[in-house]
Design an enzyme around this catalytic site. Structure first.
Site, short mmCIF file in Angstrom:
data_model
loop_
_atom_site.label_atom_id
_atom_site.label_comp_id
_atom_site.label_asym_id
_atom_site.label_seq_id
_atom_site.Cartn_x
_atom_site.Cartn_y
_atom_site.Cartn_z
N ASN A 157 -6.09 5.78 -6.00
CA ASN A 157 -6.36 4.34 -6.00
C ASN A 157 -6.17 3.68 -7.36
O ASN A 157 -6.05 2.47 -7.45
CB ASN A 157 -7.78 4.07 -5.48
CG ASN A 157 -8.83 4.81 -6.25
OD1 ASN A 157 -8.83 6.03 -6.31
ND2 ASN A 157 -9.72 4.08 -6.88
N GLN A 185 -6.01 4.67 0.52
CA GLN A 185 -4.94 3.80 -0.01
C GLN A 185 -3.63 3.98 0.76
O GLN A 185 -2.67 3.27 0.51
CB GLN A 185 -4.71 4.09 -1.50
CG GLN A 185 -5.92 3.80 -2.38
CD GLN A 185 -6.24 2.31 -2.49
OE1 GLN A 185 -5.39 1.44 -2.23
NE2 GLN A 185 -7.47 1.99 -2.87
N SER A 205 -10.51 3.23 5.39
CA SER A 205 -11.36 2.05 5.25
C SER A 205 -10.58 0.80 5.61
O SER A 205 -9.49 0.57 5.08
CB SER A 205 -11.82 1.98 3.79
OG SER A 205 -12.64 0.87 3.61
N ALA A 206 -11.15 -0.03 6.50
CA ALA A 206 -10.40 -1.18 7.02
C ALA A 206 -10.05 -2.22 5.96
O ALA A 206 -8.99 -2.85 6.02
CB ALA A 206 -11.20 -1.85 8.13
N CYS A 331 -10.91 -0.22 -22.46
CA CYS A 331 -11.19 -1.25 -23.44
C CYS A 331 -11.19 -2.66 -22.88
O CYS A 331 -11.15 -3.61 -23.64
CB CYS A 331 -10.17 -1.12 -24.56
SG CYS A 331 -8.54 -0.94 -23.89
N1 PLP Z 1 -11.66 6.24 -1.50
C1 PLP Z 1 -10.71 5.54 -2.13
C2 PLP Z 1 -9.47 6.21 -2.57
C3 PLP Z 1 -10.88 4.17 -2.35
O1 PLP Z 1 -9.94 3.48 -2.99
C4 PLP Z 1 -12.07 3.55 -1.90
C5 PLP Z 1 -12.30 2.12 -2.15
O2 PLP Z 1 -12.58 1.67 -3.19
C6 PLP Z 1 -13.04 4.34 -1.24
C7 PLP Z 1 -12.79 5.68 -1.06
C8 PLP Z 1 -14.32 3.75 -0.74
O3 PLP Z 1 -14.09 3.04 0.44
P1 PLP Z 1 -15.17 2.06 1.06
O4 PLP Z 1 -15.12 0.82 0.26
O5 PLP Z 1 -14.73 1.83 2.48
O6 PLP Z 1 -16.48 2.74 1.04
#
Ligand code: PLP
Length: 379
Positions: A157, A185, A205-206, A331
């Site tokens: 991410n 992602q 995740s939606a 930073c």
């Molecule tokens: N895993 C990854 C790679 C993510 O980018 C995110 C979101 O920030 C999450 C997990 C967490 O997802 P959620 O916001 O649905 O809990």
């Protein structure tokens, strides 16, 4: 570019969250108005709500080549990751988790908790080529007899580095290890066929694919009987108690269908925007560096040759101009903590320089990229 209270704004932080598609909002409103029954009730209101629930499950399963029973709705990917990792240890006898230090905290902090609470051992794969897990080490480690789960994310991410999931899957199969991938992602942005890509668990995740926040799902391959993390009613085969967030689930199903219907056109557009960003950076910021390797088409993480005195307030200054992106390193934005991902892949000198994560969606335009680069030049 979007107009908010008369101000033009540019949203380039789509790895953090995405705007819902208008059709998805309509669907959510319609379910809230018409389908307010509790899917567990046996009267007609309940049965009708249950229909919506199961239809949504089928739609999501169909998008990913899964079967409907393999989809468990959750409040998002954090919960899905927790559920999967904990159940693997508690119910499937996993004694060792192999992961990497560039995973999302939803995985990292969960495996740390499992190590503390249940004594599971955790091994972190070394990273090569700008953040890819080292498969040779993985193969060596998998050689031992210990019951193992490998948890590696499909697309990082922060950097957008893409995992060769087919290779991990083959190694896991060969060595009888379980494989979980945090695909947050990637879902809705790349074709995923769980009939051919053998993973035991996947989380999504939606809100990362233009659906609503607070809803997601765990894919749990048919077979093992797992126990719930949240105790209560019999919802989701008893694995995730609590009345289902029906409007969000229906919105998520539509968002995923639309994402896959429009995948090619959206991917072409977004890839073009990313290429355009690099074209402009080549001209105006020669000497910039792209962090990560073989990165996904909607994420660019760039280290900019910007003087230290200007680096500190980049995000603040961009925000003042209505431009939203994310920090990629220590930073900026007043945060004292460096990104745990970049800390793994950059040397100390580069880690001290400003890195920015720019993440695109089909809603963006070339004008957005021009506005960002102009704002960076004006710093
Ligand atoms: N895993 C990854 C790679 C993510 O980018 C995110 C979101 O920030 C999450 C997990 C967490 O997802 P959620 O916001 O649905 O809990």
């Amino acid at each position: 570019m979007r107009i908010f209270a008369g101000m033009k704004k540019v949203y380039l932080d789509n790895a953090a969250t995405t705007a819902m598609r208008p059709e998805v909002i309509q669907e959510i409103v319609s379910v809230m108005q018409l389908e307010f029954g509790n899917p567990s009730s046996t009267h007609s209101f309940g049965r009708s709500a249950k229909n919506v629930l199961e239809l949504s499950r089928k739609k999501i399963a169909a998008c990913l080549g899964a079967s409907a029973q393999e989809i468990i709705f959750t409040s998002g990917a954090t919960e899905a990751n927790n559920l999967i990792l904990r159940a693997a240890v508690q119910d499937l006898g996993v004694r060792r988790i192999i992961t990497s230090r560039v995973e999302h905290h939803a995985v990292l902090h969960t495996v740390e908790a499992l190590a503390r609470e249940l004594g599971v051992s955790v091994q972190y794969l070394p990273l090569i080529d700008g953040g890819k897990p080292d498969f040779e080490t993985l193969e060596n480690w998998l050689g031992s007899d210990e019951k193992t789960l490998v948890s590696l994310m499909l697309v990082n991410n922060e950097t957008g580095t893409v995992l060769d999931a087919a290779r991990v899957s083959a190694l896991c199969k060969q060595h009888h290890a379980l494989f979980h991938t945090d695909a947050v992602q990637a879902v809705g942005k790349m074709p995923i066929d769980l009939k051919t890509l053998e993973v035991d668990f996947l989380s999504a995740s939606a809100h990362k694919f233009h659906g609503p926040k607070g809803v997601g799902f765990a894919f749990i391959k048919k077979g093992p009987v797992l126990h719930p993390m949240i105790h209560g009613g019999e919802q989701e085969k008893g694995l995730r108690a609590g009345t289902e967030s029906l409007h969000n689930i229906a919105g998520m199903a539509l968002a995923l269908e639309l994402a896959y219907e429009r995948l090619e056109q959206d991917r072409d557009k977004v890839s073009g925007l990313k290429a355009y960003l690099f074209e402009l950076l080549d001209v105006h910021f020669p000497g910039y560096k792209a962090n990560g390797s073989d990165t996904f088409y909607n994420i660019a993480n760039v280290l900019l040759p910007i003087a230290d005195d200007k680096a500190g307030l980049i995000l603040f200054n961009l925000d003042m101009k209505g431009i939203a992106i994310s920090r990629g390193s220590a930073c900026q934005s007043g945060s004292a903590k460096p990104s745990h991902v970049l800390a793994e892949i950059l040397d100390a000198q580069d880690l001290g320089k400003p890195s920015l994560r720019i993440s695109f969606s089909h809603d963006n335009s070339r004008e957005d990229i021009e506005a960002l680069v102009a704002a960076l030049r004006a710093l």
